[in-house]
Scaffold this motif. Structure first.
Motif, mmCIF file in Angstrom:
data_model
loop_
_atom_site.group_PDB
_atom_site.id
_atom_site.type_symbol
_atom_site.label_atom_id
_atom_site.label_comp_id
_atom_site.label_asym_id
_atom_site.label_seq_id
_atom_site.Cartn_x
_atom_site.Cartn_y
_atom_site.Cartn_z
ATOM 1 N N VAL A 144 10.304 27.615 4.098
ATOM 2 C CA VAL A 144 10.113 26.059 3.424
ATOM 3 C C VAL A 144 10.929 25.686 4.867
ATOM 4 N N LEU A 145 11.841 25.525 5.006
ATOM 5 C CA LEU A 145 12.477 24.644 5.923
ATOM 6 C C LEU A 145 12.632 24.850 7.438
ATOM 7 N N GLY A 146 12.179 26.428 7.742
ATOM 8 C CA GLY A 146 11.606 26.167 9.116
ATOM 9 C C GLY A 146 9.880 25.352 9.165
ATOM 10 N N ALA A 147 9.149 25.709 7.961
ATOM 11 C CA ALA A 147 8.483 24.816 8.554
ATOM 12 C C ALA A 147 8.071 22.828 8.440
ATOM 13 N N ALA A 148 9.273 22.684 7.569
ATOM 14 C CA ALA A 148 9.538 21.789 8.126
ATOM 15 C C ALA A 148 10.188 21.050 9.122
ATOM 16 N N ILE A 149 10.567 21.192 9.573
ATOM 17 C CA ILE A 149 11.281 21.487 11.137
ATOM 18 C C ILE A 149 9.636 21.163 11.830
ATOM 19 N N VAL A 150 9.394 22.135 11.956
ATOM 20 C CA VAL A 150 8.069 21.957 12.834
ATOM 21 C C VAL A 150 7.617 20.552 13.198
ATOM 22 N N MET A 151 7.121 20.731 11.456
ATOM 23 C CA MET A 151 6.061 19.683 11.071
ATOM 24 C C MET A 151 7.106 18.331 11.566
ATOM 25 N N ILE A 152 8.081 17.618 11.750
ATOM 26 C CA ILE A 152 8.665 16.933 12.089
ATOM 27 C C ILE A 152 7.944 16.392 13.715
ATOM 28 N N GLY A 153 8.033 16.984 14.610
ATOM 29 C CA GLY A 153 6.631 16.695 15.579
ATOM 30 C C GLY A 153 6.215 16.176 15.626
ATOM 31 N N PRO A 154 4.657 16.510 14.702
ATOM 32 C CA PRO A 154 4.008 15.705 14.327
ATOM 33 C C PRO A 154 3.841 14.610 14.036
ATOM 34 N N ARG A 155 4.308 14.359 13.206
ATOM 35 C CA ARG A 155 4.652 13.537 12.212
ATOM 36 C C ARG A 155 5.309 11.831 13.310
ATOM 37 N N VAL A 156 6.271 12.804 13.696
ATOM 38 C CA VAL A 156 7.016 11.411 14.790
ATOM 39 C C VAL A 156 7.093 11.205 16.300
ATOM 40 N N LEU A 157 5.965 12.291 16.844
ATOM 41 C CA LEU A 157 6.203 12.011 18.522
ATOM 42 C C LEU A 157 5.076 10.800 18.188
ATOM 43 N N VAL A 163 2.774 15.891 21.618
ATOM 44 C CA VAL A 163 3.094 16.687 20.574
ATOM 45 C C VAL A 163 3.069 18.179 20.693
ATOM 46 N N ALA A 164 2.220 18.555 21.364
ATOM 47 C CA ALA A 164 2.273 20.260 21.953
ATOM 48 C C ALA A 164 3.865 20.718 23.118
ATOM 49 N N VAL A 165 4.167 19.630 23.474
ATOM 50 C CA VAL A 165 5.666 19.873 24.376
ATOM 51 C C VAL A 165 6.651 19.979 23.273
ATOM 52 N N ILE A 170 10.696 22.091 19.698
ATOM 53 C CA ILE A 170 11.611 22.199 18.420
ATOM 54 C C ILE A 170 11.839 23.254 18.233
ATOM 55 N N VAL A 171 10.218 23.895 18.319
ATOM 56 C CA VAL A 171 10.609 25.759 17.971
ATOM 57 C C VAL A 171 11.466 26.580 18.861
ATOM 58 N N LEU A 172 12.053 26.275 19.417
ATOM 59 C CA LEU A 172 12.774 26.714 20.418
ATOM 60 C C LEU A 172 13.986 26.155 19.592
ATOM 61 N N ALA A 173 14.004 25.305 19.506
ATOM 62 C CA ALA A 173 16.158 24.579 18.890
ATOM 63 C C ALA A 173 15.677 25.135 17.655
ATOM 64 N N LEU A 174 15.006 25.429 16.380
ATOM 65 C CA LEU A 174 14.299 25.646 15.945
ATOM 66 C C LEU A 174 14.768 28.116 15.416
ATOM 67 N N THR A 175 14.429 28.115 16.546
ATOM 68 C CA THR A 175 14.804 29.518 17.210
ATOM 69 C C THR A 175 15.858 29.643 17.240
ATOM 70 N N SER A 176 17.103 29.325 17.989
ATOM 71 C CA SER A 176 18.661 29.128 18.510
ATOM 72 C C SER A 176 19.053 29.184 16.955
ATOM 73 N N ALA A 177 18.291 27.683 16.311
ATOM 74 C CA ALA A 177 19.363 27.800 14.568
ATOM 75 C C ALA A 177 19.221 28.860 14.208
ATOM 76 N N ILE A 178 18.631 29.631 14.433
ATOM 77 C CA ILE A 178 18.362 30.984 13.604
ATOM 78 C C ILE A 178 18.829 32.398 14.120
ATOM 79 N N GLY A 179 19.145 31.900 15.091
ATOM 80 C CA GLY A 179 19.752 33.250 16.333
ATOM 81 C C GLY A 179 21.455 32.802 15.700
ATOM 82 N N PHE A 180 21.577 31.310 15.653
ATOM 83 C CA PHE A 180 23.178 31.463 15.486
ATOM 84 C C PHE A 180 23.603 31.416 14.080
ATOM 85 N N GLY A 181 22.416 31.226 12.863
ATOM 86 C CA GLY A 181 22.530 31.622 11.968
ATOM 87 C C GLY A 181 22.972 32.741 11.557
#
Length: 414
Positions: A144-157, A163-165, A170-181
Motif C-alpha cells: 500500500v505504501l508503494g502504491a501511495a508513493i506512485v500515486m503522488i506523481g499524477p496528483r501533484v505534477l 506526469v509520465a516522466v 518516482i518509481v526509480l526512487a521507490l526502487t532505490s528505497a526498497i533496495g536500501f531497505g
C-alpha cells in the motif's frame, strides 16, 4: 559499562537523525507551501492543498516518531495518502480545482499540489517497512505504501506532459528505497545470526567452565569422603578437608559468576586462568597426600598471552581431575610447562598410576577431555592423552604463545 554507554550513544544518534530529518522535511513542506508562480498566491492559499499539507505533516511525524513496533502508523499514513490521491484525481477530472475563486484578493487558478515533503517521508517509511518486512500488521503495508508513493506523481505534477516522466522518476526512487531497505534487512539478519552464534559459543564456554570449575572440586570432595570411609579414622580431619574443598568450589563458582557478569571478561583471560592459579591447583591436589611437583619455565611467565595461560590452567586442572577419577595407586604426578618450538609451549601432566575401577571412574564419559580438546584447538594448539610406555598416563598439549599464531611444525608432540 561500555556496552551500555555505546547503546545509549547509538540510541541518541538515531533519535537525533530522526528529529533532524523531520525538521528538514518540515522545512521542505513549508517551502513548497509558500511557493507561488508569478502573480499567483502561495500554494497553501488554495483550500485543495490543505488536506495534502495535513497528510504530508502526518507522514513527517510518523517517520520522526517511528519505532520498529509502530508499523501500524505507517499503514495508516499509507492508506490516508492513497485515499487522498484517488479523491484528488477524481475531483480534478470532473471540475477545475476551484478555478476563479478569490481568496484574500488573489484569483485562484489550477496549480500543482503539495507532494515533495510527503513523497520523501513516504520513501523513508518504505525503507523501514521493507526492513521490518515481517513485523505486524503485515507485508501488505509495504504494498500500500508503494502504491501511495506512485500515486503522488499524477496528483501533484502541474503539467500533463510531465506526469509520465515524473512517475518514472518516482518509481526509480521507490526502487532505490526498497533496495536500501532490503540491504538493511540483510544486515539485521546477519547481525542476529552472529549474535546467535556468539550466544551458542558462550553457552558452550559456560558448559566447559561448569565442568572445569565444579567437577574438579566435587571430585575432590568425593575422593576425600571415600578415603574417610576406607581409613575409618575420626571424622574431624576428613570433615575439615571436605569443608576446605567445598569452600574452594564455592570460590571458583563465584569467580565464574563474576566473569559472566563482567562484560570485559571475554577480553581478560587472566580472570579465568593464570600460571599462579595453576600452582594453586597443584597445591590443592597435593593436600590429598599425592606427591605432586610442578615446573613452569620462567621465560614463559611473561611470554605467553593471558588467553594461553588460561588454556594451560585448564589443561592441568582437567588432567589432575582425571588422575583422581581414572587412576589408582598413584604415587607421583609431574606437571611441567616448557618451551616447545620457537613460538610455542608444551604443558604436560604425567602420573604413575594404573586405571581405576568403580562408579567415580565410570562417571563423566570423557566429556572433560572433549571440552578440553575443543578449547586447545580453538587456541591453535594440539592435545594428546595416552598411556605412557613406562606406566601411568600422560596428558599433554602444545600451544602457541599467542592464540592467533600459525601452528609450527615442530610442536614437540610426535
Amino acid at each position: 559499562m561500555k556496552s551500555d554507554r555505546r547503546a545509549r550513544l547509538g540510541l541518541l544518534g538515531r533519535r537525533t537523525m530522526l528529529i533532524g530529518g523531520g525538521i528538514g522535511l518540515g522545512l521542505i513542506l513549508l517551502a513548497e507551501s509558500l511557493s507561488a508562480g508569478a502573480g499567483q498566491p502561495p500554494a497553501i492559499a488554495s483550500p485543495s492543498t490543505w488536506p495534502q499539507a495535513a497528510t504530508a505533516l502526518a507522514a513527517i511525524l510518523t517517520w520522526t516518531l517511528y519505532r520498529p513496533g509502530r508499523k501500524r502508523w505507517v499503514a495508516a499514513v499509507a492508506v490516508l495518502s492513497l485515499t487522498l490521491s484517488f479523491l484528488e484525481l477524481a475531483t480534478t477530472s470532473s471540475a477545475p480545482r476551484l478555478a476563479g475563486v478569490s481568496v484574500l484578493g488573489w484569483t485562484l487558478e489550477p496549480s500543482r499540489g503539495l507532494g515533495a515533503a510527503e513523497g520523501i517521508a513516504l520513501l523513508l517509511l518504505m525503507v523501514s517497512a521493507v526492513r521490518h518486512w515481517n513485523a505486524p500488521p503485515g507485508r501488505w503495508v509495504a504494498v500500500v505504501l508503494g502504491a501511495a508513493i506512485v500515486m503522488i506523481g499524477p496528483r501533484v505534477l502541474a503539467y500533463p506532459d510531465s506526469v509520465a516522466v515524473g512517475t518514472v522518476i518516482i518509481v526509480l526512487a521507490l526502487t532505490s528505497a526498497i533496495g536500501f531497505g532490503a540491504y538493511l534487512r540483510g544486515i539485521d539478519r546477519l547481525r542476529r545470526r552472529a549474535l546467535e552464534e556468539m550466544r551458542r559459543a558462550e553457552r558452550l564456554e559456560q558448559a566447559r567452565e561448569m565442568h572445569d570449575f565444579v567437577a574438579h572440586h566435587v571430585t575432590g570432595i568425593v575422593v576425600l569422603a571415600q578415603a574417610a570411609q576406607a581409613t575409618g579414622t575420626g571424622p574431624v580431619k576428613p570433615f575439615a578437608d571436605i569443608e576446605r574443598a567445598g569452600l574452594s568450589a564455592l570460590t571458583s563458582m563465584r569467580r565464574m559468576v563474576r566473569m559472566l557478569r563482567d562484560d570485559q571478561a571475554g577480553s581478560d583471560a587472566g580472570a579465568v586462568g593464570h600460571f599462579s592459579l595453576l600452582e594453586e591447583a597443584v597445591r590443592r591436589f597435593a593436600r590429598e597426600g599425592t606427591d605432586v611437583s610442578s615446573f613452569i619455565s620462567p621465560e614463559l611467565v611473561d611470554a605467553a598471552s593471558p588467553a594461553i595461560a588460561a588454556t594451560v590452567h585448564h589443561v592441568v586442572r582437567e588432567a589432575l581431575t582425571n588422575v583422581r577419577k581414572h587412576a589408582q595407586a598413584v604415587h607421583q604426578v609431574r606437571v611441567s610447562v616448557m618451551p616447545a618450538g620457537e613460538n610455542g609451549l608444551e604443558v604436560s601432566v604425567r602420573d604413575d598410576g594404573r586405571p581405576a575401577k568403580g562408579r567415580l571412574a565410570a562417571s563423566g564419559a570423557g566429556m572433560g577431555l572433549v571440552g578440553l580438546r575443543e578449547r586447545v584447538e580453538a587456541a591453535g594448539g594440539r592435545l594428546r592423552s595416552e598411556p605412557r610406555t613406562e606406566g601411568g598416563w600422560e596428558t599433554a598439549a602444545w600451544l602457541p604463545l599467542e592464540p592467533d599464531e600459525t601452528l609450527d611444525d615442530d610442536t614437540g608432540l610426535d
